[in-house]
Motif scaffolding. Structure first.
Motif, PDB file in Angstrom:
ATOM      1  N   ASP A 412       0.884  -1.171   0.000  1.00 12.01           N
ATOM      2  CA  ASP A 412       0.000   0.000   0.000  1.00 12.01           C
ATOM      3  C   ASP A 412       0.919   1.217   0.000  1.00 12.01           C
ATOM      4  O   ASP A 412       1.659   1.427   0.972  1.00 12.01           O
ATOM      5  CB  ASP A 412      -0.881  -0.036   1.254  1.00 12.01           C
ATOM      6  N   HIS A 475      -2.950   2.747   9.266  1.00 11.49           N
ATOM      7  CA  HIS A 475      -3.748   1.557   9.580  1.00 11.49           C
ATOM      8  C   HIS A 475      -2.847   0.335   9.556  1.00 11.49           C
ATOM      9  O   HIS A 475      -1.785   0.362   8.920  1.00 11.49           O
ATOM     10  CB  HIS A 475      -4.875   1.398   8.544  1.00 11.49           C
ATOM     11  N   HIS A 484      -6.430  -3.302   5.036  1.00 10.24           N
ATOM     12  CA  HIS A 484      -6.824  -2.622   6.280  1.00 10.24           C
ATOM     13  C   HIS A 484      -7.062  -3.697   7.330  1.00 10.24           C
ATOM     14  O   HIS A 484      -8.015  -4.457   7.250  1.00 10.24           O
ATOM     15  CB  HIS A 484      -8.091  -1.780   6.087  1.00 10.24           C
ATOM     16  N   SER A 505       0.598   1.561   8.120  1.00  7.38           N
ATOM     17  CA  SER A 505       0.872   2.573   7.098  1.00  7.38           C
ATOM     18  C   SER A 505       1.187   3.883   7.812  1.00  7.38           C
ATOM     19  O   SER A 505       0.794   4.098   8.951  1.00  7.38           O
ATOM     20  CB  SER A 505      -0.323   2.744   6.154  1.00  7.38           C
ATOM     21  N   GLU A 507       0.744   7.606   6.600  1.00  5.73           N
ATOM     22  CA  GLU A 507       0.200   8.293   5.437  1.00  5.73           C
ATOM     23  C   GLU A 507      -0.505   9.614   5.754  1.00  5.73           C
ATOM     24  O   GLU A 507      -1.709   9.738   5.546  1.00  5.73           O
ATOM     25  CB  GLU A 507      -0.727   7.379   4.650  1.00  5.73           C
ATOM     26  N   GLU A 521       2.609   8.042   1.483  1.00  2.57           N
ATOM     27  CA  GLU A 521       2.381   6.844   2.301  1.00  2.57           C
ATOM     28  C   GLU A 521       3.483   5.808   2.100  1.00  2.57           C
ATOM     29  O   GLU A 521       3.744   5.380   0.985  1.00  2.57           O
ATOM     30  CB  GLU A 521       1.038   6.201   1.932  1.00  2.57           C
TER      31      GLU A 521
HETATM   32 ZN    ZN Z   1      -3.133   2.999   3.397  1.00  2.00          ZN
END
Ligand code: ZN
Ligand code: ZN
Length: 599
Positions: A412, A475, A484, A505, A507, A521
């Motif tokens: 991510d 997250h 997530h 993360s 971000e 991120e």
């Molecule tokens: Zn994210």
């Protein structure tokens, strides 16, 4: 392509379907019926056959619900979806700002005296129904569990997903499912529980080292499980799904049809652990009817799953190097093409997925890529469709938030890039977001600190400028599981203490409605802090970086940076070149070298 650019629903479908639902409600003596977005497993995504809220109302967001009454149908949506809901639902639906407006308060205003509220007990959690019961108490209303009213009306309802489950290799999982089940079973026994009912598919996936293809973007096996205190597991899934993994699961795991789940609950004895935040109300009802003693406590898999072992962390590192090389090739392509004009958001999303596919290891994208240029960048959960597609114009900031699913890990990453030359305001805002991201990357903190304590570090540079962003800073992320994942978060709402092995993360962002958006991120993993000369003898934690992709140096105002921040960026870029350089060549390598030069 994994991603589609077709608008998934239209406001036209709602009014006729709503009228039919109201007829059924009236015939059943109901004044209200609740239609949640969620399925029985409460995941972020649902299979097409479970998209009841979208079928009824047209709203396709990942959270929300509709409360249908005779005269009004409220679609409850949170801040992320206030714009989207207006485009997706017909005027017969009334958007309601949730959670600012509580369902119970709204129902008290709307219901007739003595009103009856119906709901499908498999689609609402124990906590949801408990809260609603409390809110409506003493007002003369009745909550009534019913069969699902939508399913019989939905004549062309898609079939449930049928793809079989697959074993997740031990070389990726790092711990056998036998060991996990024995470990968690012993914990249950120690706490005096005879069994735990597990209804979250990513918990089942982690516990049994299996994956599924039931839900797009999240490789979870839609199923229920009962973990016994001796380490045995009963796994409940649609027939045919578990045949191919019977040998992997072994004698300790009994594979049973999903239709047997209710009877199995009724057959339990002793204290049975159930997570009221995720388990359906139906589970509590079945247990109560059979005299089974329910102990409300968190799903026992959630914390052990969040503490990634060294094998999982190694897999995530490798997935991020592979994914980072694909993103670097994409950014080199974008930088060469965007200033010439003619590129659209859909072109960008398509190209990025193409670069990831060229790794020959991409199993899915981990969510629909968010690519927003100019004002679209300010819409946090923007998903481009053929109708909304916008061209990249000189001076645009472009936010690209995307990720991949690989066997060894889930990625991510967000990068914000400028088309052409940025103005001073864009650079100042970008630099403040970057300073927040660097602050989280560099922090050392004592054991016991939670996301709520760290979240402000990411906002401090923005706060000093009178700015902020309206989402959490980070997250949790799964390993070839949900992008997530709880329970840890970098958010002022999260009091879960961070522990070594937890992946997050990082971000921060900044969004100016109608003008531009910025988000940066990286994924990070919590580690024991490296030793520091002169430090106290105190257990401290820190973050190790997983994501290696250059930051857009044209957007960095070096005059705003401290020496420490400057050094961090130079070191990050040197490490990025060292990690990713050997994995790219030609024009992408030339681009990477220039992008990673010292400031
Ligand atoms: Zn994210
Ligand atoms: Zn992201």
């Amino acid at each position: 392509m994994f991603q589609s650019f077709v608008a998934e629903s239209s406001p036209d479908q709602g009014p006729a379907r709503l009228a039919r639902l109201r007829q059924v409600m009236t015939a059943g003596g109901l004044d209200c019926w609740l239609v949640p977005r969620a399925d029985m497993h409460q995941g972020e995504y649902v299979a097409p056959c479970d998209a009841r809220l979208a079928w009824l109302s047209g709203f396709t967001g990942s959270a929300g619900f509709c409360a249908v009454l005779a005269q009004v149908a409220g679609v409850f949506i949170d801040g992320r979806y206030r714009v989207q809901v207006k485009e997706q639902v017909a005027e017969v639906f009334t958007p309601v700002h949730w959670p600012e407006i509580k369902l119970g308060d709204w129902l008290i205003e709307q219901l007739p005296a003595g009103g009856v509220v119906g709901y499908d007990p498999w689609l609402h959690t124990i906590d949801e129904i408990g809260t609603l019961t409390t809110q409506l108490a003493g007002k003369g209303f009745t909550l009534r569990p019913t069969a699902n009213l939508i399913d019989p009306l939905w004549t062309d309802r898609p079939a449930p997903p049928s793809a079989p489950f697959v074993a997740y290799p031990l070389e990726n999982a790092g711990e056998s499912h036998e060991d996990k089940c024995a470990r968690l079973g012993a914990d249950l026994a120690k706490a005096g529980h005879k069994a735990a009912i597990i209804t979250l598919p990513d918990s089942v996936a982690w516990l049994l080292n299996i994956r599924g293809h039931d839900i797009e973007k999240n490789p979870v096996p839609q199923s229920f499980a009962i973990l016994h205190d001796d380490g045995r597991v009963d796994l409940f899934a649609r027939p045919g799904k578990t045949d191919a993994i019977a040998a992997h699961l072994g004698a300790q795991v009994r594979c049973l049809p999903d239709t047997g789940f209710a009877a199995a609950i009724a057959g339990l004895t002793g204290s049975v652990r159930v997570d009221p935040k995720s388990a359906p109300q139906a589970v509590a009802d079945l247990a109560q009817a059979a005299g089974v003693e329910i102990a409300k406590a968190g799903d026992p898999c959630i914390l052990p799953k969040a503490r990634k072992n060294s094998t999982e962390i190694a897999g995530m590192r490798e997935a991020h190097l592979r994914d980072g090389a694909a993103v670097v090739r994409f950014l080199a392509w974008l930088d060469a093409g965007a200033p010439k004009g003619g590129l659209t958001e859909i072109d960008v999303v398509t190209a990025l997925e193409g670069f990831r596919r060229e790794t020959n290891a991409l199993l899915d994208i981990s969510f629909d890529t968010i690519c927003g240029t100019g004002p679209h960048g300010a819409i946090m959960h923007y998903r481009v469709t053929e109708g909304s597609n916008r061209g990249l114009a000189p001076g645009d900031l472009v936010v690209v938030d995307s990720g991949g699913q690989y066997l060894d890990g889930t990625t991510d990453i967000t990068r914000t890039i400028i088309v052409g030359t940025p103005d001073a305001e864009q650079r100042a805002c970008y630099t403040r977001v970057l300073q927040g991201m660097i602050a989280i990357s560099r922090v050392r903190f004592p054991k016991g600190v939670a996301g709520c304590h760290l979240d402000a570090l990411a906002r401090y540079p923005l706060w000093l400028a009178g700015q902020d962003f309206d989402h959490g800073t980070g997250h949790g992320v799964g390993v070839y599981l949900c992008v997530h994942e709880g329970p840890q978060r970098l958010s002022r709402l999260s009091d879960v203490a961070l522990e070594a092995g937890m992946i997050l993360s990082n971000e921060p962002g900044y969004y100016r409605e109608g003008a531009f958006g910025i988000r940066i991120e990286n994924l990070i993993v919590t580690i024991a802090a490296p030793s520091l000369p002169g430090a106290d003898a105190r257990a401290m934690l820190a973050f190790e970086n997983l994501t290696w992709v250059p930051l857009d140096r044209r957007l960095i105002d070096t005059g705003l940076l401290s020496q420490g921040e400057r050094d961090w960026i130079d070191r990050y870029h040197a490490d990025t070149l060292r990690h990713i350089g050997p994995r790219v060549d030609g024009a992408a390598l030339d681009w990477l070298k220039a992008a990673c030069a010292p400031l």
